[in-house]
Enzyme design. Structure first.
Site, short mmCIF file in Angstrom:
data_model
loop_
_atom_site.label_atom_id
_atom_site.label_comp_id
_atom_site.label_asym_id
_atom_site.label_seq_id
_atom_site.Cartn_x
_atom_site.Cartn_y
_atom_site.Cartn_z
N ASP A 6 -17.64 -109.38 25.27
CA ASP A 6 -16.91 -109.04 24.16
C ASP A 6 -16.46 -109.08 23.03
OD1 ASP A 6 -14.18 -107.56 24.83
OD2 ASP A 6 -12.80 -108.86 25.32
N VAL A 13 -16.14 -112.80 23.09
CA VAL A 13 -16.52 -113.95 23.84
C VAL A 13 -18.04 -113.17 24.72
CG1 VAL A 13 -16.04 -114.27 26.23
CG2 VAL A 13 -13.75 -113.78 24.12
N GLY A 107 -11.57 -96.78 23.04
CA GLY A 107 -11.64 -98.52 23.37
C GLY A 107 -12.65 -98.60 23.88
N PRO A 108 -14.05 -98.91 23.76
CA PRO A 108 -14.26 -99.52 25.05
C PRO A 108 -14.08 -100.66 26.14
CG PRO A 108 -15.35 -100.29 22.91
CD PRO A 108 -14.51 -99.28 22.86
N ASP A 109 -12.83 -101.74 25.08
CA ASP A 109 -12.26 -102.15 25.74
C ASP A 109 -11.69 -102.51 27.01
OD1 ASP A 109 -11.00 -101.75 24.21
OD2 ASP A 109 -9.68 -103.74 23.02
#
Length: 258
Positions: A6, A13, A107-109
């Site tokens: 991530d 991370v 956003g992918p997050d």
């Protein structure tokens, strides 16, 4: 084993998932110039220091910093002989719908957090992520991502105060002993802490009113426990929410490929 990565605006991370649990998690600063070889030396050193013998066969990446992805792809190919899934890119499907304005890049997050929240709690959620930005992601009853809110992050706000006003020092965020500060540091801490309590509470209440239905609030991100311990803002806190979402997306894509 799965290596889930991530990559956020501030930190990246790395977590190793053995199919049942995360056996190791490490954090490094996000730096787009870092090469695949540097990633591997760093990762391999940490694995040896912790006596982790992991045969990594799969990788999945979520990155809000596009320039980082190339070297992470090289890492997967050169050192683990695998092609990674990259959230938001062709070849990586999502187990949820995304219902936003046409042409909008989410956003992918935020998508990963939506997947994780729905998998753990079901629908009708507000996922609050305390990162570089403080984001609010709204999850419909069927798990779809239907939009949200983006506000400046807590540390970003503190840094802006320090940089824009020469007389104001850099301070760490904490719950002040009282709302009324009697020195500069206490005044700044009170403004940021109680300001964000108000921001989170008001935005969540307005989302609930707009949706006209009960919605649980799930928090993640490093500063979430500070706010949760001080005031009753969230229904639950998940430290590994994003990483859990990456494992769900990985499994979904592996099942589709078989």
């Amino acid at each position: 084993m799965l290596l889930a990565i991530d990559c956020g605006n501030t930190n990246t991370v790395f977590s190793i998932w053995d199919g049942d649990a995360f056996i190791a998690t490490w954090r490094t600063s996000t730096e787009w110039k870092r090469t695949a070889d540097q990633y591997y030396v760093w990762l391999n050193t940490l694995m040896r220091l912790q006596n982790i013998d992991a045969d990594i066969t799969d990788m999945i990446i979520s990155s809000t910093v596009p320039r980082v992805v190339f070297n992470l792809r090289v890492l997967a190919d050169r050192y683990f002989n695998t092609r990674p899934f990259v959230v938001g890119k062709p070849g990586c499907a999502l187990p949820i719908d995304v219902r936003v304005d046409e042409g909008t890049q989410v956003g992918p997050d935020r998508l990963v957090n939506t997947v994780a929240g729905y998998d753990l709690y079901g629908g009708d959620l507000i996922v609050v992520d305390f990162g570089t930005a403080t984001t609010f992601d709204v999850v419909a009853d069927d798990g779809a991502y239907i939009g949200g809110v983006i506000a400046p992050g807590v540390n970003l706000s503190l840094e802006a105060l320090h940089n824009a006003a020469a007389a104001l020092p850099h301070v760490d965020i904490s719950k002040p002993p009282s709302v009324i500060g009697t020195n500069t540091v206490a005044c700044m801490q009170s403004g940021v802490f109680w300001g964000y309590v108000g921001l989170v509470r008001e935005i969540c209440e307005r989302i609930r009113a707009e949706r006209a239905r009960p919605m649980r609030v799930i928090a993640t991100g490093g500063l979430a426990p500070l706010f949760q311990q001080a005031v009753d803002l969230f229904d639950d806190y998940q430290d590994e929410l994003t990483m859990h979402g990456l494992t769900v997306i990985h499994d979904y894509n592996k099942d589709k490929a078989e």
